[in-house]
Design a protein around this motif. Structure first.
Motif, PDB file in Angstrom:
ATOM      1  N   MET A  26      28.197  21.215  40.772  1.00 37.21           N
ATOM      2  CA  MET A  26      27.720  21.965  41.927  1.00 37.21           C
ATOM      3  C   MET A  26      26.896  21.041  42.803  1.00 37.21           C
ATOM      4  O   MET A  26      26.151  20.186  42.328  1.00 37.21           O
ATOM      5  N   LYS A  27      27.062  21.219  44.097  1.00 39.96           N
ATOM      6  CA  LYS A  27      26.406  20.379  45.088  1.00 39.96           C
ATOM      7  C   LYS A  27      25.654  21.268  46.065  1.00 39.96           C
ATOM      8  O   LYS A  27      26.208  22.231  46.611  1.00 39.96           O
ATOM      9  N   TYR A  28      24.385  20.954  46.293  1.00 42.50           N
ATOM     10  CA  TYR A  28      23.575  21.718  47.233  1.00 42.50           C
ATOM     11  C   TYR A  28      23.781  21.202  48.654  1.00 42.50           C
ATOM     12  O   TYR A  28      23.975  20.007  48.876  1.00 42.50           O
ATOM     13  N   LYS A  29      23.696  22.112  49.598  1.00 45.48           N
ATOM     14  CA  LYS A  29      23.772  21.759  51.010  1.00 45.48           C
ATOM     15  C   LYS A  29      22.420  22.019  51.665  1.00 45.48           C
ATOM     16  O   LYS A  29      21.588  22.741  51.135  1.00 45.48           O
ATOM     17  N   ASN A  30      22.210  21.427  52.821  1.00 42.57           N
ATOM     18  CA  ASN A  30      21.000  21.669  53.629  1.00 42.57           C
ATOM     19  C   ASN A  30      19.725  21.365  52.838  1.00 42.57           C
ATOM     20  O   ASN A  30      18.836  22.214  52.719  1.00 42.57           O
TER      21      ASN A  30
ATOM     22  N   ILE B  98      14.311  23.107  44.480  1.00 39.87           N
ATOM     23  CA  ILE B  98      15.409  23.062  43.510  1.00 39.87           C
ATOM     24  C   ILE B  98      15.298  21.927  42.498  1.00 39.87           C
ATOM     25  O   ILE B  98      15.855  22.023  41.402  1.00 39.87           O
ATOM     26  N   SER B  99      14.616  20.836  42.850  1.00 45.71           N
ATOM     27  CA  SER B  99      14.526  19.725  41.894  1.00 45.71           C
ATOM     28  C   SER B  99      13.250  18.941  42.121  1.00 45.71           C
ATOM     29  O   SER B  99      12.645  18.984  43.195  1.00 45.71           O
TER      30      SER B  99
ATOM     31  N   THR C 220      21.503  14.635  40.033  1.00 45.33           N
ATOM     32  CA  THR C 220      20.917  13.940  41.169  1.00 45.33           C
ATOM     33  C   THR C 220      19.952  14.904  41.838  1.00 45.33           C
ATOM     34  O   THR C 220      19.800  16.052  41.411  1.00 45.33           O
ATOM     35  N   LYS C 221      19.322  14.459  42.876  1.00 45.43           N
ATOM     36  CA  LYS C 221      18.347  15.336  43.526  1.00 45.43           C
ATOM     37  C   LYS C 221      18.990  16.559  44.156  1.00 45.43           C
ATOM     38  O   LYS C 221      18.320  17.575  44.374  1.00 45.43           O
ATOM     39  N   ASP C 222      20.301  16.489  44.433  1.00 42.53           N
ATOM     40  CA  ASP C 222      20.953  17.626  45.080  1.00 42.53           C
ATOM     41  C   ASP C 222      22.283  18.005  44.437  1.00 42.53           C
ATOM     42  O   ASP C 222      23.145  18.604  45.081  1.00 42.53           O
ATOM     43  N   SER C 223      22.447  17.681  43.140  1.00 44.59           N
ATOM     44  CA  SER C 223      23.677  18.073  42.447  1.00 44.59           C
ATOM     45  C   SER C 223      23.440  18.192  40.952  1.00 44.59           C
ATOM     46  O   SER C 223      22.488  17.617  40.408  1.00 44.59           O
TER      47      SER C 223
END
Length: 221
Positions: free
Chosen positions: A1-5, A66-67, A209-212
């Protein structure tokens, strides 16, 4: 899963378990924390954090935390909704013929019901964000709900279900998860009883990662 924005920020304080104050573009911003656990060893002043901008204009807070970056560990995903999402992605890559989220069993709603051949499976998912000396621990706060889920899985195992408790390790480099009996002794006891009843206890190692977040391996605990 990958975060956006997503945006980078610095942690300032956590007035309560639902919100935090962070430094964003030189200003103090109140954000929603997507984890009601304690996270005391993670959310420390000036820690690097990542926010996701909400697309709901009616919300009181514009961002979700989130992280967070932890020294010697790296990025830790603290989104309590993420474990179920990545486990669903993982299950879809396996050979189950049916996957049904949020399955009612007994007095609980368990995370997944699956079928494969003639076997029926029940799975409960827990996110692990607490690391001590290279070992993951769960929970980081008492969880009566978690104890009840283990009891339900043990009962289901006695009725012929293949039952699984999956700990999603929301950080890299951790290859073992233990019950945090110092915080909640009853959870550790319930986990032991569930294992003795035939419930399989697994850890889900992740690439973080910071966004996944992505599950890379399943280990038997």
């Amino acid at each position: 899963m990958k975060y956006k924005n997503t945006l980078n920020a610095k942690f300032h304080s956590r007035p309560n378990r639902f919100i935090a104050n962070v430094w964003l573009d030189g200003k103090l911003e109140t954000v929603h924390v997507k984890n009601t656990g304690r996270c005391r060893e993670l959310l420390i002043p000036n820690a690097s954090v990542v926010l996701q901008r909400s697309n709901n204009p009616a919300r009181k807070t514009k961002y979700d935390l989130i992280s967070v970056y932890k020294e010697k560990t790296g990025w830790v995903n603290i989104d309590s909704q993420a474990p179920n999402r990545v486990v669903k992605e993982w299950l879809l890559r396996q050979d189950y013929t049916l996957i049904r989220p949020e399955y009612n069993y007994g007095s609980s709603r368990l995370d997944f019901y699956m079928e494969r051949d003639d076997e029926k499976y029940l799975m409960e998912v827990k996110g692990c964000t607490l690391e001590i000396d290279g070992i993951g621990y769960f929970p980081d706060a008492p969880t009566e709900r978690g104890v009840r889920h283990l009891q339900e899985l043990a009962r289901a195992a006695s009725q012929g279900f293949r039952c699984i408790t999956a700990f999603v390790i929301q950080m890299e480099g951790i290859h073992e998860v233990r019950a945090n009996t110092a915080t909640h002794r009853e959870f550790g006891e319930a986990l032991d009883r569930a294992r003795a009843a035939g419930v399989q206890i697994v850890g889900m190692e992740c690439r973080v990662t910071k966004d996944s977040l992505e599950i890379t391996n399943e280990i038997i605990l």
